[in-house]
Design an enzyme around this catalytic site. Structure first.
Site: not given
Length: 324
Positions: A134, A205, A229, A100-101, A234, A43, A203
């Site tokens: 983003h 994914r 960007d 990004r989500q 990655t 914690e 592109k």
């Protein structure tokens, strides 16, 4: 408006320790006293080490490789300030985790960026300062005011200082490359500011953290290509992009991105891609292992001026906006 700095407090969590020190130095204030540690059970614990009653408090926190721990430490710090009767709590989060989500693409998925925004506000933040989100629409996930700054001016000034930039002519024979259609708008603005052409990579994914480049929209033959960007994770997409650009005639390939996330073996991929230069900001602290072609642009001055501007109730857009 004259600033009363005794009522300005800047605290940095572990994820932004060095950046926070630089911001405080640029802002002309001493770093706020904040104790953080972890109990044996895992914690988190935080404690504010000075009085903040009636103060304008800014918390510097970013999303590092330990994004979940970073967020928990941020939530606890905000709560501690709230319970210590800070007058106003601002969260400065250069790299916004889970950004990004931001939408549902497959059935039964969460909108994680929205949830994180809700948690930051529930903890007690009254104002959020971010850097190159983003997607711009992520600002709408917050009910509190958001200043989404951009590092575009830093990159613009950097490339205009390059020797391959003739005065008033932009980069000679250059093309700004958006790695996908989603970043085309920002890349197009940057291209216009530099006086360069624009190209867009198409592109797909097939899976998370995997991308395959299908084609190039635009001409890169015989040109200096600058991949532009908001982040590199990655490294696979930009490394593949460099190969495709050279195969299509690009003479040199630069990489410019705000956030160096760099998961897994990203550094090895970037080194193998043989970029002329790789330019990041220090929104995330990273060890580049002595890579000689990596240049870091500091956002400390930008954030320090923004913090002082907010504290003094002045407009802050002049510090980061760019105009053609």
């Amino acid at each position: 408006m004259k600033s009363d700095l005794k009522f300005l407090k800047i605290f940095s969590t572990n994820s932004a320790a060095e950046l926070g020190k630089n911001i405080c130095r640029k802002a002309g204030v001493a770093p706020g006293k904040l104790t953080t540690k972890k109990f044996a059970c895992g914690e988190k614990y935080v404690q504010i080490g000075e009085s903040v009653r009636g103060c304008n408090c800014f918390v510097i926190s970013t999303a590092s490789a330990n994004v979940d721990e970073d967020l928990m430490e941020l939530f606890l710090t905000i709560d501690a300030l709230k319970r210590s009767l800070a007058k106003y709590i601002h969260v400065v989060i250069p790299h916004f985790g889970y950004a990004r989500q931001d939408r549902i693409t497959d059935p039964r998925e969460p909108i994680s960026a929205k949830l994180v925004a809700n948690l930051i506000e529930t903890a007690g933040a009254k104002h959020i300062i971010t850097l190159d989100l983003h997607s711009d629409q992520t600002q709408a996930f917050f009910e509190k005011p958001v200043d989404n700054l951009t590092a575009q001016k830093l990159f613009l000034d950097y490339f205009l200082r390059k020797k391959l930039v003739p005065a008033k002519a932009g980069i000679k024979n250059a093309v700004i490359v958006s790695p996908d259609s989603g970043g085309a708008k920002k890349a197009d603005k940057f291209a216009k500011l530099l006086g360069a052409d624009l190209a867009i990579l198409h592109k797909t994914r097939p899976a998370h953290n995997r991308a395959e480049i299908q084609k190039i929209v635009g001409d890169v033959d015989g040109k200096v290509a600058i991949i532009f960007d908001d982040m590199v994770d990655t490294g696979g997409s930009v490394a593949a992009a460099a190969d495709v650009l050279r195969a299509n005639g690009a003479t040199k390939v630069f990489l410019a991105a705000t956030h160096a996330v760099l998961s897994g073996d990203a550094l090895a991929k970037l080194a193998k891609a043989k970029f002329a230069e790789i330019i990041f900001t220090d929104s995330i602290a990273q060890n580049f292992g002595g890579m000689s072609n990596v240049k870091i642009l500091s956002i400390a001055d930008l954030l320090a001026k923004t913090i002082r501007g907010v504290h003094e109730s002045r407009s802050v857009s002049k510090f980061w906006e760019t105009h053609k």
